[in-house]
Motif scaffolding. Structure first.
Motif, PDB file in Angstrom:
ATOM      1  N   HIS A 182     108.591  83.022  62.932  1.00  0.00           N
ATOM      2  CA  HIS A 182     107.502  84.013  62.983  1.00  0.00           C
ATOM      3  C   HIS A 182     106.631  83.875  64.231  1.00  0.00           C
ATOM      4  N   SER A 214      98.703  86.118  64.647  1.00  0.00           N
ATOM      5  CA  SER A 214      98.071  86.788  65.785  1.00  0.00           C
ATOM      6  C   SER A 214      96.594  87.028  65.522  1.00  0.00           C
ATOM      7  N   HIS A 232     104.582  98.469  65.926  1.00  0.00           N
ATOM      8  CA  HIS A 232     105.479  97.345  65.675  1.00  0.00           C
ATOM      9  C   HIS A 232     106.526  97.837  64.688  1.00  0.00           C
ATOM     10  N   GLU A 280     103.394  87.308  61.092  1.00  0.00           N
ATOM     11  CA  GLU A 280     102.971  87.665  62.460  1.00  0.00           C
ATOM     12  C   GLU A 280     101.511  88.102  62.478  1.00  0.00           C
ATOM     13  N   CYS A 314     111.355  93.856  66.658  1.00  0.00           N
ATOM     14  CA  CYS A 314     112.009  92.576  66.424  1.00  0.00           C
ATOM     15  C   CYS A 314     113.495  92.713  66.748  1.00  0.00           C
ATOM     16  N   HIS A 317     108.245  87.911  57.416  1.00  0.00           N
ATOM     17  CA  HIS A 317     108.140  87.843  58.877  1.00  0.00           C
ATOM     18  C   HIS A 317     106.923  88.589  59.456  1.00  0.00           C
ATOM     19  N   HIS A 318     106.800  89.857  59.154  1.00  0.00           N
ATOM     20  CA  HIS A 318     105.697  90.611  59.765  1.00  0.00           C
ATOM     21  C   HIS A 318     104.337  90.231  59.173  1.00  0.00           C
ATOM     22  N   CYS A 351     107.577  85.729  67.598  1.00  0.00           N
ATOM     23  CA  CYS A 351     107.233  87.134  67.841  1.00  0.00           C
ATOM     24  C   CYS A 351     105.756  87.289  68.179  1.00  0.00           C
ATOM     25  N   SER A 352     104.885  86.538  67.481  1.00  0.00           N
ATOM     26  CA  SER A 352     103.453  86.636  67.796  1.00  0.00           C
ATOM     27  C   SER A 352     103.200  86.226  69.249  1.00  0.00           C
TER      28      SER A 352
END
Ligand SMILES: [Zn+2]
Length: 473
Positions: free
Chosen positions: A214, A250, A232, A246, A31, A242-243, A217-218
Motif C-alpha cells: 500500500h 497519505s 484515482h 492509501e 494502480c 489497498h485504496h 502507491c501513496s
C-alpha cells in the motif's frame, strides 16, 4: 451537461471539478500490475477503462497527467524469483515487458510515468512517509520488527469501502497471519526481513526489510503528482484494503484530502464465471490472439460495456466485436469513396445534424454503451442515405471528421488504415542517425518523442520498425 462520475467515496454521481484545470493538468493515478506473471484480460479490462477515461477527458479539453505504478516487489514476485532461481529484477523484467507489449496490442495509452516500487528514489520516499506516520503516532514497530499502520488512530479508516472497523474482525476481510499487531486490521507499512526474502531488502531505521504494497502507491503518487490528486482508479478489488490504506497513509502524513474522485471498474467474468486457472477459463492477451483475434477486436470487446457493470467475456462476444468492427470499416470505406468523388449533387441536411450525442453519453459517467449505440445508429442512417445515393462528398467528409474526433477516444480504426505521419518518420530517421553515432541519450529522447506521438519504434534485424503505440494519436 458537465462531466460527471460515480465516486466510490460518496457512492454518488458527482460533477467533475478538477482542482484547477487552467493552472495544471488533471492528476490521475492508476494502480498498475504486479509483475509476477502475465496480466490476464480481467486486469486489462480495468486498464482499458482507465484509457477510455483519460482519452475522454482529453477530448473534453483537459490535459491529463497520469501515473501508473509497477509493483515489482511483494510476496508473489519474491516467491516467483526464488522458484525460478533468478534475481528479483530479472524475474520481474520479463513480465514488465510483457505488460507493455499487451498494453500496446490493446492500444492503451502509456502513462506519463510508470514508476517501479523497487526504485531507490521511491523506497526513500516510503521510508520518509513511514517515519512521519510513526512520529504522529499513526504507526508503530511491532515485536516482529515490522512497522504497522495503527488504524484505530485514523477515524476515517473504512470510509471508502463503507466498512465499520468493529466489523473488520468478523468479516474475514483481513488476514489473521500477523499476531504482533495491536489491531487485526492494522496493515504493514514496512515488512521486516525474513529468510524467505533472500537478498531482497533495503536498509531502514527499523532494520532491513521491504515496503508494504500500500505504501508504494501513496509514496509514488505523492512524489510524482503532489499531495492531492484529482482521480484515482483501479479495479473493485483494490478498494479494500489497498485504496483504503492509501487514504490512511497519505492523509495521515499530509493532513489534506488525498483524492477527489475514486473510480473503480467492475469484474470481468468468463462464460458467467469468475476467471480462474483451475476452471480453464483464464486468458491472457496472447491466448486471445492465438485464437485468431486481433488486439483491436479484444479492445472493442473489453471496452463496450459500462465500466461499473460486470463484463461477461465469451468467444461469441469476440465474434460480435469482429462483426461490429467490420461494420465500422465498411462504413468508413464507403464514406471515403464518396468524400473523394467530389459529388455535390445531393446535399443532405439530415447527414449534418447532431453529432454531440456520442460525447454527451461519455460525459455521463462514461456511458460507453449509449455512445456506441449512437455510433451504430448513425452508421445505419448514413448507410441508408448512401444506399439511396443521397450523400454528397461534403457530408461524407463531415462524417469522416466526426469519426476522427470520436476515434481519439475509441482508437478502433483498422491497422491498415493508419499511415505513419511524416513527423514520426523524420524522428525515426533522426534516431537512427543518433544510434549510428552511438549517441544513446539522444536516441532515447527521440524514442520518447516518437512515443508521445502515438508510435513505438522497435529495432529489428532489418532496421527500425514503427508500430502504432500507446501514446496520443
Ligand atoms: Zn495502488
Amino acid at each position: 451537461m458537465a462531466l460527471r462520475f460515480f465516486n466510490t467515496y460518496s457512492r454518488e454521481i458527482e460533477e467533475f471539478e478538477p482542482v484547477d484545470p487552467t493552472a495544471r493538468p488533471v492528476r490521475m493515478y492508476t494502480c498498475g500490475p504486479t509483475v509476477y506473471s502475465r496480466a490476464h484480460i480481467g486486469n486489462f479490462r480495468a486498464y482499458i477503462f482507465e484509457d477510455l477515461l483519460q482519452r475522454h477527458l482529453e477530448l473534453r479539453g483537459y490535459k491529463v497527467h497520469r501515473v501508473m505504478n509497477i509493483t515489482d516487489v511483494e510476496d508473489k514476485t519474491i516467491r516467483g524469483a526464488r522458484e525460478a532461481s533468478v534475481p528479483l529484477q530479472k524475474f520481474t523484467e520479463q513480465f514488465k515487458d510483457a505488460f507493455f507489449e499487451d498494453a500496446r496490442t490493446l492500444r492503451i495509452k502509456r502513462a506519463c510515468a510508470s514508476p517501479a516500487a523497487t526504485d531507490q528514489r521511491y523506497v526513500d520516499r516510503m521510508i520518509e512517509m513511514i517515519s512521519a506516520l510513526i512520529s504522529k503516532g499513526l504507526a508503530y514497530q511491532a515485536d516482529d520488527k515490522s512497522v504497522y499502520f495503527r488504524i484505530n488512530k485514523f477515524p476515517d479508516y473504512g470510509k471508502l469501502a463503507h466498512l465499520d472497523l468493529t466489523e473488520l474482525q468478523s468479516t474475514g476481510r483481513v488476514k489473521h497471519d500477523e499476531y504482533d499487531k495491536e489491531h487485526i486490521g492494522d496493515f504493514a507499512l514496512w515488512k521486516a526481513w525474513d529468510k524467505a526474502d533472500g537478498d531482497v531488502n533495503w536498509d531502514s531505521p527499523w532494520g532491513p526489510g521491504r515496503p508494504g504494497w500500500h505504501i508504494e502507491c501513496s509514496a509514488m503518487s505523492m512524489a510524482l503528482l503532489g499531495d492531492q490528486i484529482d482521480i484515482h482508479c483501479g479495479g473493485v478489488d483494490n478498494i479494500f484494503p489497498h485504496h483504503e490504506a492509501e487514504i490512511a497513509q497519505s492523509e495521515g502524513v499530509t493532513g489534506k484530502k488525498f483524492v477527489r474522485y475514486w473510480l473503480h471498474c467492475a469484474h470481468l467474468l468468463v462464460d458467467g464465471q469468475k476467471m480462474a486457472k483451475s476452471l480453464g477459463n483464464f486468458y491472457t492477451v496472447p491466448d486471445v490472439l492465438a485464437k485468431g483475434y486481433t488486439g483491436r477486436e479484444l479492445r472493442y470487446a473489453l471496452l463496450r460495456v459500462h465500466y461499473r457493470v460486470p463484463l461477461n467475456f465469451t468467444w461469441e462476444g469476440m465474434n460480435e466485436a469482429r462483426e461490429s468492427l467490420a461494420r465500422i470499416d465498411e462504413w468508413l470505406a464507403r464514406l471515403r469513396e464518396i468524400a473523394k468523388s467530389g459529388n455535390l449533387q445531393h446535399p443532405t441536411p439530415s447527414a449534418q445534424r447532431r453529432t454531440t450525442a456520442f460525447e454527451d453519453a461519455l460525459d455521463d459517467d462514461l456511458n460507453i454503451s449509449a455512445a456506441l449505440g449512437f455510433l451504430f445508429e448513425s452508421i445505419r442512417e448514413t448507410n441508408r442515405a448512401m444506399d439511396q445515393n443521397e450523400m454528397d462528398s461534403a457530408s461524407a467528409s463531415r462524417w469522416l471528421d466526426w469519426w476522427k474526433r470520436i476515434n481519439t477516444v475509441l482508437d478502433l480504426e483498422a491497422e491498415t488504415d493508419v499511415a505513419i505521419p511524416d513527423d514520426v518518420v523524420q524522428l525515426a530517421q533522426q534516431r537512427e542517425n543518433a544510434r549510428r553515432e552511438k549517441n544513446w541519450k539522444r536516441s532515447d529522447e527521440l524514442r520518447e518523442q516518437i512515443s508521445a506521438l502515438g508510435w513505438d519504434v522497435r529495432d529489428t534485424k532489418h532496421g527500425p520498425k514503427l508500430t502504432r503505440g500507446a501514446g496520443s494519436a
